[in-house]
Design an enzyme around this catalytic site. Structure first.
Site, PDB file in Angstrom:
ATOM      1  N   GLY A  50       6.786  62.812  33.264  1.00 35.64           N
ATOM      2  CA  GLY A  50       7.838  62.299  32.393  1.00 35.64           C
ATOM      3  C   GLY A  50       7.396  61.454  31.216  1.00 35.64           C
ATOM      4  N   SER A  78       2.161  63.070  38.289  1.00 35.10           N
ATOM      5  CA  SER A  78       2.640  64.424  37.988  1.00 35.10           C
ATOM      6  C   SER A  78       3.264  65.067  39.222  1.00 35.10           C
ATOM      7  CB  SER A  78       1.451  65.262  37.520  1.00 35.10           C
ATOM      8  OG  SER A  78       1.687  66.622  37.791  1.00 35.10           O
ATOM      9  N   GLU A  80       3.016  67.963  40.072  1.00 36.11           N
ATOM     10  CA  GLU A  80       2.083  68.932  40.658  1.00 36.11           C
ATOM     11  C   GLU A  80       0.873  68.249  41.300  1.00 36.11           C
ATOM     12  OE1 GLU A  80       3.095  71.671  41.211  1.00 36.11           O
ATOM     13  OE2 GLU A  80       4.400  72.363  39.596  1.00 36.11           O
TER      14      GLU A  80
HETATM   15 ZN   LIG Z   1       3.919  73.264  35.687  1.00 37.69          ZN
END
Ligand SMILES: [Zn+2]
Length: 221
Positions: A50, A78, A80
């Site tokens: 973000g 993140s 991920e």
């Molecule tokens: Zn991604």
């Protein structure tokens, strides 16, 4: 124990900020999409979720442990992060780059892999697999990415993007650029019809020759 002020982590934070700016400049991601990380010892420094890359500062970089525990994060890491950690656990990676780059995303929607129409694909371990679609940020996506990375340093994520890793951030990033270039080259080749591809034997010959030349360079000093 760790010190978030160690030289290695300071360097990792600065490197992540400068490569985040390159992600935008090179068209590999928009806004705050995609994410990159560097492993230093047992700690992974990763871009936060973000925060726009254009506004990212070294202090915004999040430090997490191998099990995902947040050690020093102003913003959440993140989304991920599980995928980055799974790749560190399964490979010898010291840096991971996850992009949302247009050429690989376009390919991912309709092809099972990026085939070898140029020998440079040996730099990624060979034809690059497209991992099945799974929702972003999920442990299942992390597992699918690791599976499809077997024997490769790059994977394309269906309807999502791509991931590359390397011995350092420079190598992981160069591989992301190479992957995007190979996908673009393949798309151009398709305008002439489905192109023939290099055989496994031809790719193995390239890999052996590249290794021989690197060995020669080292011996030559
Ligand atoms: Zn991604």
């Amino acid at each position: 124990m760790y010190s978030s002020d160690s030289d290695g982590l300071r360097a990792a934070r600065a490197q992540l900020v400068s490569y985040s700016a390159r992600l935008l400049a090179d068209g590999l991601a928009l806004g705050s999409a995609g994410n990159i990380s560097v492993r230093t010892g047992d700690i992974v420094a990763i871009t936060p979720s973000g925060v726009s890359y254009a506004e990212l500062r070294p202090a915004d970089i999040c430090l997490i442990a191998a099990d995902g525990t947040e050690l020093a994060c102003r913003e959440p890491p993140s989304s991920e992060a599980p995928m980055h950690l799974a790749i560190y656990a399964a490979t010898n990676a010291a840096a991971v780059v996850h992009t949302h780059s247009p050429e690989v995303i376009a390919l991912s929607a309709s092809r099972p892999e990026l085939p070898a129409i140029h020998y440079a694909i040996t730099g990624l371990g060979g034809p690059v697999r497209v991992a099945p679609y799974v929702r972003f940020g999920s442990d299942q996506l992390a597992a699918a990415a690791v599976d499809a990375l077997d024997g490769r340093s790059a994977v394309i994520l269906r309807h999502h993007g791509a991931v590359t890793y390397g011995r350092d951030l420079a190598q992981a990033y160069d591989r992301a650029l190479l992957l995007e270039w190979l996908a673009r080259t393949y798309r151009i080749a398709l305008s002439y019809g489905e192109p023939p591809t290099l055989s496994a034997a031809e790719l193995a010959e390239v890999t052996a020759e590249a290794r021989r030349r690197r060995y020669g360079e080292r011996r030559g000093g």
